[in-house]
Design an enzyme around this catalytic site. Structure first.
Site, mmCIF file in Angstrom:
data_model
loop_
_atom_site.group_PDB
_atom_site.id
_atom_site.type_symbol
_atom_site.label_atom_id
_atom_site.label_comp_id
_atom_site.label_asym_id
_atom_site.label_seq_id
_atom_site.Cartn_x
_atom_site.Cartn_y
_atom_site.Cartn_z
ATOM 1 N N ASP A 1 0.867 -1.171 0.000
ATOM 2 C CA ASP A 1 0.000 0.000 0.000
ATOM 3 C C ASP A 1 0.910 1.229 0.000
ATOM 4 O OD1 ASP A 1 -2.082 1.783 0.048
ATOM 5 O OD2 ASP A 1 -3.174 0.798 1.672
HETATM 6 C C1 BGC Z 1 -4.980 3.346 -0.054
HETATM 7 C C2 BGC Z 1 -5.002 2.325 -1.175
HETATM 8 C C3 BGC Z 1 -4.809 3.029 -2.496
HETATM 9 C C4 BGC Z 1 -3.521 3.809 -2.472
HETATM 10 C C5 BGC Z 1 -3.222 4.547 -3.757
HETATM 11 C C6 BGC Z 1 -3.753 4.227 -0.138
HETATM 12 O O1 BGC Z 1 -3.860 5.270 0.774
HETATM 13 O O2 BGC Z 1 -5.020 2.677 1.187
HETATM 14 O O3 BGC Z 1 -6.214 1.619 -1.136
HETATM 15 O O4 BGC Z 1 -4.821 2.099 -3.541
HETATM 16 O O5 BGC Z 1 -3.586 4.765 -1.419
HETATM 17 O O6 BGC Z 1 -4.089 5.579 -3.954
#
Ligand code: BGC
Length: 753
Positions: free
Chosen positions: A283
């Site tokens: 993530d």
């Molecule tokens: C989120 C993810 C997301 C990523 C990119 C993160 O803060 O938890 O679900 O895909 O950001 O935007």
């Protein structure tokens, strides 16, 4: 409407012309599409230098779109190759490796407005889960996958499926409900839908990412048995049946190790036990080390290169990370790319088919709407009705609400409702995640179009007395109530905010023919339930939400959605997580600032705390059953404008199948989600039932059908922690069939051979 769409077409074509495509297809033995993906990946890895391998395993930074004006920084030249999505990895022209363009896309391709892109805003994932229709999940995701391709993306970041353990979680709208079989199966079909479009599919956030409060530093503690039989079971089903190219590891820790460097989660379970060949992507900012993360199973750092850039190269050169492990990372990434067709079917930029998007979005919204109450059959309304209808609140004159955060789809034509000014002391993060966005599909307009002979008027509901007096003068009142939820913050309460409870009570007191339509991201408390005639849960219904709601209210669509989450009467009835060490308060202040420069957020909040979810495997309805607590509405519940009767249950233990007869006993065609639950033998010590299978069946009035439901083998098994394996207990299983977890007219028994 025509001008609106033409505008989008023009704008999108203009935006497309700005960005050249990636490097041309490769000439090398790996470019032979007849070879199996693992062989092609092996040949490609063999041809790569160390630097090229390193280039494949990380993104290029936090801000990577040509429009970086909001950062105040000048973009480095490479960003002009990026499509401006959530992440970017430059391709390798020498080998024909295409640019990897990643984008958030759980409920539609996200973040497009800055890039001048249109995408269809689908109903929320929770709405999709409430349809209990795996084929629809595939169609929904295929639509999004197609639009991603049309916009030049080849890896989706949309595949949220954390089990709803905590209904106050701000991201429940992005997930697929509280049951491992329902969430797992829907996610499997979802990911296949995405992958059918030449896009690498993903499942996230692996694992036990059940809340936003403290998400960067919460250490989830749960015995393996509980984890394996709940959240990890959902992932097990989805990974095995959906075969995603990628899995995104979560921010939080599990039993002392960050999810993105957790050997148990990544190496032992996901890769070894489940035999999965894809790659683990972190993530955003969830990577915390180089050697530990690499050795314990992380394959790609996102979005930058803090740990998997120069640091990883040095670790490989020093032998701290075996060169073979780096090869394995790239092999897994390349396997996913070859298998999805990313090398062979390069995206051709084109304008998404807006009308096809409308069609699928509306179909999904209609299939996911859940009718919760319908006293004296007040619904469906007669489209020929005369008299006055008072439509009140929820910005129903302007549009329908959506969920915030990375799953936000930019509203076509802009936010239909001007957001309120930020509250004093709000952070940039509050503003990004906290602003409610409404899509331009006004329920008021759809109701007016449907009930052409009625006098439909609107009141915004701010002046409660005024709204009540309009309701009093009308034949019928429809109150729209909204609950905004978002990534980045949890709800303090499941009560409707901003005096909407008072509004509903006042309108219902003025007019007993009051129908409440909810647009919510999760469960809602309803102290006013006894006073209203009907309740329709429309979730965040997407770009055709207004039309879908009107179709259900007026009976053009017979509702068939069933709750994928339990609605509690009170938060006190939920399992209460146990915080160990200094707990930060629940709420957005836990998040820390994300700007500028991303990784700073990891330095701001490093205070770890332990969190125990005492219910373990008993997430959702299983908790309510085992504690003998009555929910407001149980899991699996939902009404129809017709009625169904269940009879003649037969259990075939050898085939692990249940057969029964389902009959439509009402006056309308309708679909029933026929559910089968099992209670394990006493030796399992479970005081709850498990969903073991279901079928959604459409029947004409009077029609009956023999329905056979296969019981999923893992729902009949318990996880033996000591032996580290699934076992099917001996003894008598009880089997139940019916229309919800709390209404199972049929029951039988089986002893497994
Ligand atoms: C989120 C993810 C997301 C990523 C990119 C993160 O803060 O938890 O679900 O895909 O950001 O935007």
């Amino acid at each position: 409407m025509r001008w609106f769409c033409a505008g989008i077409l023009l704008f999108s074509s203009f935006a497309m012309a700005q960005f050249p495509g990636g490097p041309p297809p490769a000439k090398g033995p790996w470019s032979n599409p007849k070879l199996p993906p693992e062989e092609r990946a092996r040949l490609l890895v063999q041809a790569m230098t160390l630097d090229e391998k390193i280039q494949m395993v990380h993104g290029i930074g936090w801000f990577f779109g040509p429009d970086m004006s909001f950062t105040g920084q000048a973009p480095p030249p490479i960003v002009y190759r990026s499509n401006g999505g959530g992440g970017f990895i430059p391709g390798i022209p020498r080998l024909g490796v295409p640019d990897l363009q990643l984008n958030d896309a759980m409920v539609g391709s996200g973040g497009g407005a800055r890039m001048g892109r249109y995408s269809t805003a689908m109903p929320s994932a929770l709405a999709l889960a409430s349809s209990w229709d795996p084929d629809l999940a595939r169609e929904y995701a295929a639509l999004i996958g197609k639009e991603l391709r049309d916009q030049g993306f080849n890896i989706t970041l949309g595949g949220g499926m954390n089990l709803t353990r905590e209904p106050r979680n701000g991201r429940n709208f992005e997930y697929l409900g509280e049951d491992p079989l329902l969430a797992g199966r829907m996610a499997a079909h979802y990911v296949q839908g995405k992958q059918s479009q030449g896009i690498v599919g993903i499942l996230k956030h692996y694992a036990l990412n059940h809340q936003e409060s403290g998400r960067y530093f919460v250490n989830v503690r749960m015995p393996r048995k509980g984890a394996r039989e709940s959240e990890l079971l959902a992932f097990e089903i989805a990974v095995k049946e959906g075969q995603p190219g990628s899995v995104m590891c979560a921010y939080n820790l599990y039993e002392g190790d960050y999810a993105c460097e957790n050997a148990y989660l990544l190496n032992e379970v996901l890769k070894k036990e489940w035999g999965w060949q894809g790659f683990v992507m972190s993530d955003w900012g969830a990577t915390h080390s180089t050697v530990k993360a690499a050795v314990n199973g992380l394959d790609m750092e996102m979005p930058g290169d803090t740990f998997f850039g120069e640091a990883l190269k040095a670790a490989v050169e020093k032998g701290e990370v075996p060169a073979a492990r780096l090869d394995d990372m790239v092999q897994r990434i390349a396997w996913a790319l070859f298998r999805a067709g990313v090398f062979d079917r390069r995206p051709q930029r084109q304008v998404p088919d807006i009308f096809r998007g409308f069609e699928v979005a509306q179909k999904a919204a209609e299939a996911g709407i859940v009718l919760l109450k319908n006293d004296r059959a007040i619904l469906p309304l007669d489209p020929q009705m005369k008299g006055a209808i008072a439509v009140i609140g929820g910005h129903a004159d302007a549009g329908v609400l959506s969920g915030g955060g990375s799953a936000q789809v930019d509203p076509a034509g802009g936010n239909a409702v001007t957001p309120p000014p930020p509250k004093p002391g709000s952070t940039l993060l509050d503003m990004i995640f906290g602003t409610p966005v409404y899509h331009r599909s006004a329920p008021l307009k759809a109701i007016q179009a449907m009930a052409a002979n009625a006098k439909v008027s609107f009141h915004d509901g701010k002046d409660i007395a005024g709204a009540a007096s309009l309701a009093k003068s009308a034949a019928l009142a429809i109150v729209f109530a909204v609950q905004h939820t978002s990534e980045g913050k949890d709800l303090a309460s499941l009560a409707l905010p901003d005096r909407q409870e008072d509004l509903i009570a006042a309108v219902a007191a003025a007019n007993p023919r009051t129908v409440v339509v909810l647009e919510s991201g999760t469960a809602v408390k309803m102290p006013w339930l006894g006073r209203v005639a009907a309740v329709v849960e429309a979730w965040y219904p997407g770009i055709r939400g207004g039309e879908a709601i009107a179709n259900v209210l007026f009976g053009r669509v017979n509702p068939s959605g069933k709750l994928a989450i339990t609605f509690p009467k009170s938060e006190d009835d939920l399992a209460q997580p146990r915080l160990v060490e200094q707990p930060p308060a629940r709420g957005p202040q836990d998040m820390g600032p994300m700007f500028p420069g991303g990784p700073a957020m990891l330095r701001v909040n490093t205070r770890q705390f332990d969190l125990e979810y005492p219910e373990g495997a008993r997430a959702g309805y299983k908790w309510f059953q085992s504690m003998k607590r009555e929910p407001l509405f149980p899991f699996g519940y939902g009404l129809s404008y017709t009625s169904f009767a269940y009879s003649d249950l037969r259990v075939d233990a050898a085939r692990r199948e249940v057969t029964f007869t389902l009959r439509n006993t009402g006056q309308r065609e309708g679909a029933e989600v026929a559910q089968v639950y099992v209670q394990l033998p006493a030796s399992a010590g479970e005081e709850f039932r498990r969903l073991a299978g279901w079928q959604k069946v459409t029947l004409k009035p009077g029609e009956s059908r023999t329905v056979t439901v296969a019981l999923h083998p893992l729902t009949l098994a318990v996880f033996d922690e000591k032996a580290n394996r699934w076992d099917t207990p001996r003894g008598t299983f009880r089997v139940f069939a019916g229309g919800s977890s709390a209404d199972t007219p049929l029951s039988g028994e089986m002893t497994l051979p």
